[in-house]
Design a protein around this motif. Structure first.
Motif, PDB file in Angstrom:
ATOM      1  N   SER A   1       3.337  11.466   4.049  1.00  0.00           N
ATOM      2  CA  SER A   1       1.914  11.619   3.717  1.00  0.00           C
ATOM      3  C   SER A   1       1.283  10.320   3.222  1.00  0.00           C
ATOM      4  O   SER A   1       0.063  10.150   3.299  1.00  0.00           O
ATOM      5  CB  SER A   1       1.735  12.710   2.669  1.00  0.00           C
ATOM      6  OG  SER A   1       2.250  12.297   1.402  1.00  0.00           O
ATOM      7  N   LYS A   2       2.087   9.393   2.719  1.00  0.00           N
ATOM      8  CA  LYS A   2       1.576   8.119   2.207  1.00  0.00           C
ATOM      9  C   LYS A   2       1.823   6.955   3.167  1.00  0.00           C
ATOM     10  O   LYS A   2       1.403   5.829   2.893  1.00  0.00           O
ATOM     11  CB  LYS A   2       2.248   7.806   0.863  1.00  0.00           C
ATOM     12  CG  LYS A   2       1.973   8.827  -0.229  1.00  0.00           C
ATOM     13  CD  LYS A   2       2.741   8.473  -1.497  1.00  0.00           C
ATOM     14  CE  LYS A   2       2.490   9.508  -2.593  1.00  0.00           C
ATOM     15  NZ  LYS A   2       3.272   9.208  -3.824  1.00  0.00           N
ATOM     16  N   ALA A   3       2.482   7.238   4.263  1.00  0.00           N
ATOM     17  CA  ALA A   3       3.010   6.160   5.100  1.00  0.00           C
ATOM     18  C   ALA A   3       2.044   5.672   6.166  1.00  0.00           C
ATOM     19  O   ALA A   3       1.132   6.381   6.608  1.00  0.00           O
ATOM     20  CB  ALA A   3       4.299   6.626   5.774  1.00  0.00           C
ATOM     21  N   LEU A   4       2.289   4.440   6.581  1.00  0.00           N
ATOM     22  CA  LEU A   4       1.777   3.916   7.839  1.00  0.00           C
ATOM     23  C   LEU A   4       2.905   4.096   8.841  1.00  0.00           C
ATOM     24  O   LEU A   4       4.000   3.550   8.667  1.00  0.00           O
ATOM     25  CB  LEU A   4       1.415   2.436   7.708  1.00  0.00           C
ATOM     26  CG  LEU A   4       0.911   1.761   8.989  1.00  0.00           C
ATOM     27  CD1 LEU A   4      -0.446   2.321   9.407  1.00  0.00           C
ATOM     28  CD2 LEU A   4       0.824   0.241   8.818  1.00  0.00           C
ATOM     29  N   VAL A   5       2.652   4.887   9.873  1.00  0.00           N
ATOM     30  CA  VAL A   5       3.658   5.173  10.896  1.00  0.00           C
ATOM     31  C   VAL A   5       3.286   4.402  12.151  1.00  0.00           C
ATOM     32  O   VAL A   5       2.174   4.539  12.670  1.00  0.00           O
ATOM     33  CB  VAL A   5       3.729   6.678  11.204  1.00  0.00           C
ATOM     34  CG1 VAL A   5       4.806   6.959  12.246  1.00  0.00           C
ATOM     35  CG2 VAL A   5       3.987   7.483   9.936  1.00  0.00           C
ATOM     36  N   ILE A   6       4.204   3.574  12.638  1.00  0.00           N
ATOM     37  CA  ILE A   6       3.943   2.758  13.824  1.00  0.00           C
ATOM     38  C   ILE A   6       4.714   3.345  15.003  1.00  0.00           C
ATOM     39  O   ILE A   6       5.933   3.519  14.944  1.00  0.00           O
ATOM     40  CB  ILE A   6       4.348   1.293  13.595  1.00  0.00           C
ATOM     41  CG1 ILE A   6       3.641   0.744  12.340  1.00  0.00           C
ATOM     42  CG2 ILE A   6       3.993   0.443  14.808  1.00  0.00           C
ATOM     43  CD1 ILE A   6       4.036  -0.675  11.983  1.00  0.00           C
ATOM     44  N   ALA A   7       3.979   3.656  16.090  1.00  0.00           N
ATOM     45  CA  ALA A   7       4.561   4.324  17.249  1.00  0.00           C
ATOM     46  C   ALA A   7       3.920   3.794  18.525  1.00  0.00           C
ATOM     47  O   ALA A   7       2.828   3.216  18.485  1.00  0.00           O
ATOM     48  CB  ALA A   7       4.337   5.829  17.139  1.00  0.00           C
TER      49      ALA A   7
ATOM     50  N   ILE B   1       0.828  -1.207   0.000  1.00  0.00           N
ATOM     51  CA  ILE B   1       0.000   0.000   0.000  1.00  0.00           C
ATOM     52  C   ILE B   1       0.860   1.254   0.000  1.00  0.00           C
ATOM     53  O   ILE B   1       0.540   2.261  -0.644  1.00  0.00           O
ATOM     54  CB  ILE B   1      -0.961  -0.008   1.209  1.00  0.00           C
ATOM     55  CG1 ILE B   1      -1.994  -1.126   1.035  1.00  0.00           C
ATOM     56  CG2 ILE B   1      -1.668   1.340   1.366  1.00  0.00           C
ATOM     57  CD1 ILE B   1      -2.877  -1.338   2.256  1.00  0.00           C
ATOM     58  N   GLY B   2       1.962   1.216   0.728  1.00  0.00           N
ATOM     59  CA  GLY B   2       2.819   2.401   0.808  1.00  0.00           C
ATOM     60  C   GLY B   2       3.974   2.176   1.751  1.00  0.00           C
ATOM     61  O   GLY B   2       4.162   1.066   2.273  1.00  0.00           O
ATOM     62  N   PRO B   3       4.758   3.229   2.009  1.00  0.00           N
ATOM     63  CA  PRO B   3       5.901   3.092   2.913  1.00  0.00           C
ATOM     64  C   PRO B   3       5.458   2.886   4.360  1.00  0.00           C
ATOM     65  O   PRO B   3       4.374   3.331   4.760  1.00  0.00           O
ATOM     66  CB  PRO B   3       6.646   4.421   2.753  1.00  0.00           C
ATOM     67  CG  PRO B   3       5.609   5.382   2.266  1.00  0.00           C
ATOM     68  CD  PRO B   3       4.655   4.584   1.442  1.00  0.00           C
ATOM     69  N   ILE B   4       6.289   2.200   5.124  1.00  0.00           N
ATOM     70  CA  ILE B   4       6.068   2.023   6.558  1.00  0.00           C
ATOM     71  C   ILE B   4       7.230   2.688   7.285  1.00  0.00           C
ATOM     72  O   ILE B   4       8.403   2.416   6.983  1.00  0.00           O
ATOM     73  CB  ILE B   4       5.970   0.539   6.932  1.00  0.00           C
ATOM     74  CG1 ILE B   4       4.717  -0.081   6.282  1.00  0.00           C
ATOM     75  CG2 ILE B   4       5.915   0.359   8.444  1.00  0.00           C
ATOM     76  CD1 ILE B   4       4.563  -1.571   6.519  1.00  0.00           C
TER      77      ILE B   4
END
Length: 340
Positions: free
Chosen positions: A228-234, A189-192
């Protein structure tokens, strides 16, 4: 004859072997079921854990801890007590502790889940006379969807946010849920991108032999278009910090079993809640207890009174035990590390 495990103010103690299991005060000998902070604490003279936990324990507690490791099913003798570790399915390297002495068998579950997440070795029921179990989600309302269904929900949310020009920031405990999300979402889907706490945890796990795909740490130099395209895991706590505000525009989600409760998502100020837990739900708690065949069950943390009462109604000799384990609330309140 005294019990093989006693419930003391320092933790679960085996007097015959002179060791503790997941003690919450500094002791001489500590058997550690897994590396979460409420079970693996700093200050013990000697640690014993599963080999897959070694690098993450040293990352969290310091490289100078005195640590001995075992593989699953490998047994050792400690003053006549036969000890072995068995898969708990909770997180990578998590283990149940089996003790046997003069024909009596005890099993300490630590934390566990029954669904195979494809990353941690699957839970293994161990026959015993006495079973010490968690009950983090020990109410009938807690029943989990299959992992892939939740992953599909995350994928759809991520794709919708991309169309709106927003990054997708999901709060997930850095040890356990973060790796499950990485394993289960559609990475095409996009960058992680990873918060520093998640990135460092992944690096420690990979160093210890875990098979994880590599993803970069989000920092001040990360391209805005990529964000803007990412899934950011925090970690969940990062969602209410100055760190996340630098990522605007964004949508926030939280991965936790507590998201099943109406209003929890609102109280955590998240846009979406995804029901993901590394703990057994109601049905799996019951299945696990039944599979052990235990005559006596000790319920250590979570909805202890409800679950113990339910087991007694089913004819099982169940007892509530007061401990300092926090279950998934410890994960929700995880302190985030610097992203630099």
């Amino acid at each position: 004859m005294p019990q093989l495990i006693e419930f003391t103010s320092d933790g679960l103690y085996c007097p015959q072997g002179d060791f503790f299991i997941d003690p919450w005060k500094p002791v001489k000998n500590a058997i550690i079921t897994h590396a979460h902070a409420d079970h693996a604490r700093w200050g013990h003279q000697h640690y014993l854990a599963h080999g897959d936990s070694a690098t993450i324990l040293k990352y969290r507690l310091g490289t100078d801890i005195k640590l001995e490791t075992l593989t699953y099913h490998q047994s050792i003798q400690i003053n006549g007590v036969k000890l072995s570790l068995h898969p708990a399915g909770h997180i990578y390297g998590s283990a149940q502790v089996r003790l046997e002495y003069k024909g009596e068998i005890w099993v300490v579950s630590g934390d566990y889940k029954l669904e195979n997440d494809g990353f941690s070795p699957a839970f293994e029921a161990v026959k015993c006379h006495n079973f010490i179990t968690e009950s983090t989600f020990g109410l009938p309302i807690y029943r989990w969807k299959p992992q892939q269904e939740v992953a599909d929900e995350i994928n759809q949310w991520w794709q919708a946010n991309q169309l709106d020009g927003k990054s997708s920031v999901i709060g997930a405990y850095s040890l356990g849920k973060a790796q499950r999300i990485l394993q289960s979402v559609d990475q095409s889907i996009g960058p992680i991108l990873l918060h520093g706490a998640v990135f460092n945890t992944n690096e420690a796990l990979i160093k210890g032999g875990a098979k994880l795909s590599h993803h970069p740490k989000l920092n001040a130099n990360t391209n805005k278009e990529t964000i803007s395209k990412a899934l950011v895991i925090a970690p969940p706590s990062a969602l209410n910090s100055s760190w996340v505000r630098k990522l605007k525009p964004f949508s926030t989600g939280i991965a936790s079993g507590w998201m099943l409760i109406r209003g929890m998502k609102r109280r955590r100020a998240a846009d979406r809640g995804f029901v993901v837990s590394d703990h057994a739900d109601w049905l799996d708690l019951n299945q696990a207890v039944e599979a052990t065949g235990a005559e006596n069950v000790y319920v250590t943390h979570g909805y202890t009174s409800t679950f113990a009462r339910w087991l007694r109604e089913k004819g099982i000799n169940a007892h509530e035990v007061e401990t300092l384990y926090e279950g998934e609330m410890a994960e929700m309140n995880e302190r985030e590390n610097s992203i630099e």
